[in-house]
Design a protein around this motif. Structure first.
Motif, PDB file in Angstrom:
ATOM      1  N   MET A  60      23.775  84.584 -38.680  1.00 13.31           N
ATOM      2  CA  MET A  60      23.473  83.636 -37.617  1.00 13.31           C
ATOM      3  C   MET A  60      23.048  84.417 -36.374  1.00 13.31           C
ATOM      4  N   TRP A  61      22.077  83.873 -35.633  1.00 12.91           N
ATOM      5  CA  TRP A  61      21.602  84.523 -34.415  1.00 12.91           C
ATOM      6  C   TRP A  61      21.196  83.462 -33.393  1.00 12.91           C
ATOM      7  N   ASP A  62      20.789  83.948 -32.224  1.00  7.65           N
ATOM      8  CA  ASP A  62      20.487  83.089 -31.079  1.00  7.65           C
ATOM      9  C   ASP A  62      21.664  82.167 -30.772  1.00  7.65           C
ATOM     10  N   ILE A  63      22.877  82.721 -30.939  1.00 11.41           N
ATOM     11  CA  ILE A  63      24.108  82.033 -30.565  1.00 11.41           C
ATOM     12  C   ILE A  63      24.249  82.202 -29.056  1.00 11.41           C
ATOM     13  N   PRO A  64      24.502  81.120 -28.315  1.00  8.84           N
ATOM     14  CA  PRO A  64      24.720  81.285 -26.868  1.00  8.84           C
ATOM     15  C   PRO A  64      25.893  82.230 -26.611  1.00  8.84           C
ATOM     16  N   PRO A  65      25.930  82.884 -25.462  1.00  9.91           N
ATOM     17  CA  PRO A  65      27.035  83.808 -25.154  1.00  9.91           C
ATOM     18  C   PRO A  65      28.362  83.052 -24.996  1.00  9.91           C
ATOM     19  N   LEU A  66      29.028  82.820 -26.109  1.00 13.97           N
ATOM     20  CA  LEU A  66      30.284  82.072 -26.166  1.00 13.97           C
ATOM     21  C   LEU A  66      31.460  83.029 -26.289  1.00 13.97           C
ATOM     22  N   ASN A  67      32.659  82.507 -26.058  1.00 13.45           N
ATOM     23  CA  ASN A  67      33.863  83.298 -26.284  1.00 13.45           C
ATOM     24  C   ASN A  67      34.533  82.937 -27.594  1.00 13.45           C
ATOM     25  N   GLY A  68      33.843  82.142 -28.398  1.00 16.25           N
ATOM     26  CA  GLY A  68      34.379  81.808 -29.704  1.00 16.25           C
ATOM     27  C   GLY A  68      33.464  80.870 -30.462  1.00 16.25           C
ATOM     28  N   ILE A  69      33.650  80.863 -31.766  1.00 25.74           N
ATOM     29  CA  ILE A  69      32.934  79.948 -32.648  1.00 25.74           C
ATOM     30  C   ILE A  69      33.997  79.151 -33.395  1.00 25.74           C
ATOM     31  N   PRO A  70      34.027  77.841 -33.236  1.00 27.36           N
ATOM     32  CA  PRO A  70      35.044  77.037 -33.905  1.00 27.36           C
ATOM     33  C   PRO A  70      34.903  77.074 -35.433  1.00 27.36           C
ATOM     34  N   GLU A  71      36.001  76.801 -36.103  1.00 29.12           N
ATOM     35  CA  GLU A  71      36.009  76.723 -37.562  1.00 29.12           C
ATOM     36  C   GLU A  71      34.925  75.752 -38.032  1.00 29.12           C
ATOM     37  N   LEU A  78      20.645  79.859 -38.561  1.00 29.23           N
ATOM     38  CA  LEU A  78      21.220  80.433 -39.779  1.00 29.23           C
ATOM     39  C   LEU A  78      20.173  81.158 -40.618  1.00 29.23           C
ATOM     40  N   GLY A  79      20.585  82.313 -41.129  1.00 26.59           N
ATOM     41  CA  GLY A  79      19.728  83.085 -42.020  1.00 26.59           C
ATOM     42  C   GLY A  79      20.090  82.842 -43.474  1.00 26.59           C
ATOM     43  N   ARG A  80      19.289  83.408 -44.363  1.00 32.01           N
ATOM     44  CA  ARG A  80      19.487  83.258 -45.806  1.00 32.01           C
ATOM     45  C   ARG A  80      20.478  84.312 -46.280  1.00 32.01           C
ATOM     46  N   THR A 118      16.076  86.936 -43.436  1.00 34.03           N
ATOM     47  CA  THR A 118      17.023  87.753 -44.195  1.00 34.03           C
ATOM     48  C   THR A 118      17.800  88.703 -43.287  1.00 34.03           C
ATOM     49  N   LYS A 119      18.810  89.324 -43.855  1.00 35.57           N
ATOM     50  CA  LYS A 119      19.599  90.313 -43.116  1.00 35.57           C
ATOM     51  C   LYS A 119      18.713  91.465 -42.637  1.00 35.57           C
ATOM     52  N   ASP A 120      17.817  91.941 -43.486  1.00 34.91           N
ATOM     53  CA  ASP A 120      16.931  93.037 -43.080  1.00 34.91           C
ATOM     54  C   ASP A 120      16.040  92.618 -41.909  1.00 34.91           C
ATOM     55  N   GLU A 121      15.536  91.389 -41.944  1.00 30.31           N
ATOM     56  CA  GLU A 121      14.696  90.898 -40.847  1.00 30.31           C
ATOM     57  C   GLU A 121      15.517  90.770 -39.562  1.00 30.31           C
ATOM     58  N   LEU A 123      18.273  92.542 -38.782  1.00 30.67           N
ATOM     59  CA  LEU A 123      18.568  93.899 -38.297  1.00 30.67           C
ATOM     60  C   LEU A 123      17.360  94.508 -37.593  1.00 30.67           C
ATOM     61  N   GLU A 124      16.185  94.294 -38.139  1.00 33.00           N
ATOM     62  CA  GLU A 124      14.957  94.823 -37.523  1.00 33.00           C
ATOM     63  C   GLU A 124      14.719  94.171 -36.158  1.00 33.00           C
ATOM     64  N   ALA A 125      14.911  92.852 -36.071  1.00 33.52           N
ATOM     65  CA  ALA A 125      14.691  92.141 -34.810  1.00 33.52           C
ATOM     66  C   ALA A 125      15.700  92.568 -33.741  1.00 33.52           C
ATOM     67  N   MET A 126      16.920  92.919 -34.159  1.00 29.73           N
ATOM     68  CA  MET A 126      17.964  93.330 -33.206  1.00 29.73           C
ATOM     69  C   MET A 126      17.793  94.759 -32.714  1.00 29.73           C
ATOM     70  N   ARG A 127      17.005  95.548 -33.421  1.00 31.11           N
ATOM     71  CA  ARG A 127      16.856  96.955 -33.061  1.00 31.11           C
ATOM     72  C   ARG A 127      16.507  97.113 -31.583  1.00 31.11           C
ATOM     73  N   ASN A 128      17.222  97.995 -30.914  1.00 32.07           N
ATOM     74  CA  ASN A 128      17.042  98.306 -29.489  1.00 32.07           C
ATOM     75  C   ASN A 128      17.442  97.170 -28.551  1.00 32.07           C
ATOM     76  N   HIS A 129      18.154  96.146 -29.058  1.00 33.96           N
ATOM     77  CA  HIS A 129      18.580  95.029 -28.204  1.00 33.96           C
ATOM     78  C   HIS A 129      20.091  94.834 -28.191  1.00 33.96           C
ATOM     79  N   VAL A 130      20.841  95.682 -28.895  1.00 33.75           N
ATOM     80  CA  VAL A 130      22.294  95.515 -28.990  1.00 33.75           C
ATOM     81  C   VAL A 130      22.983  96.165 -27.779  1.00 33.75           C
ATOM     82  N   LEU A 131      23.697  95.334 -27.014  1.00 31.77           N
ATOM     83  CA  LEU A 131      24.445  95.825 -25.854  1.00 31.77           C
ATOM     84  C   LEU A 131      25.855  96.249 -26.254  1.00 31.77           C
ATOM     85  N   ALA A 132      26.437  95.541 -27.226  1.00 32.58           N
ATOM     86  CA  ALA A 132      27.789  95.833 -27.696  1.00 32.58           C
ATOM     87  C   ALA A 132      27.973  95.141 -29.041  1.00 32.58           C
TER      88      ALA A 132
END
Length: 142
Positions: A60-71, A78-80, A118-121, A123-132
């Motif tokens: 999952m991506w483009d999740i707003p900056p939240l302090n939690g994800i409910p059950e 969502l990705g494949r 996909t997961k590979d796609e 990971l590639e899109a996140m490259r150089n954008h991860v703060l933590a």
């Protein structure tokens, strides 16, 4: 970045409710302090102990900056996963005890990847954008 869950603690058993033997519903995740400048979150949940190699259970991506994800919630795109579905696929090991890693990434952008990527796609899109990043590991056996 600290990741935890009210459902299980680091290194402990993931409750059956969150597996293919139960309701197959995603566990709630709690996210500690986010870094400054975070614009979105991304999540990868996988099993490195799968017989055929690492098995992706949830993307999952483009999740707003939240302090939690409910059950059971999916507040992002969502990705494949390796079940060839765009949803949460809970632990379902064929045999033995497997480790399941829930990894959260704080990003300095939104990714705008299409649903079903996909997961590979991802990971590639996140490259150089991860703060933590942070991870939570639980185990499950049948």
């Amino acid at each position: 970045m600290e990741i935890s869950s009210p459902s299980f603690k680091e290194g402990e058993n993931i409750p059956t409710k969150h597996t293919c033997d139960g309701e197959n519903i995603s566990p709630a995740l709690e996210i500690g302090a986010l870094p400054e400048g975070v614009l979105s979150l991304a999540l990868i949940a996988d099993d490195p102990d799968a017989p055929a190699g690492t098995w992706t259970h949830w993307l999952m991506w483009d999740i707003p900056p939240l302090n939690g994800i409910p059950e059971g919630a999916a507040p992002g795109i969502l990705g494949r996963n390796d079940f060839n579905q765009t949803n949460y696929g809970g632990p379902c090991p064929p045999l033995g005890t497997h480790r399941y890693f829930f990894r959260m990434y704080a990003l300095n952008c939104t990714l705008n990847l299409p649903e079903g990527s996909t997961k590979d796609e991802l990971l590639e899109a996140m490259r150089n954008h991860v703060l933590a990043s942070g991870e939570l590991m639980g185990v499950y056996s049948r």
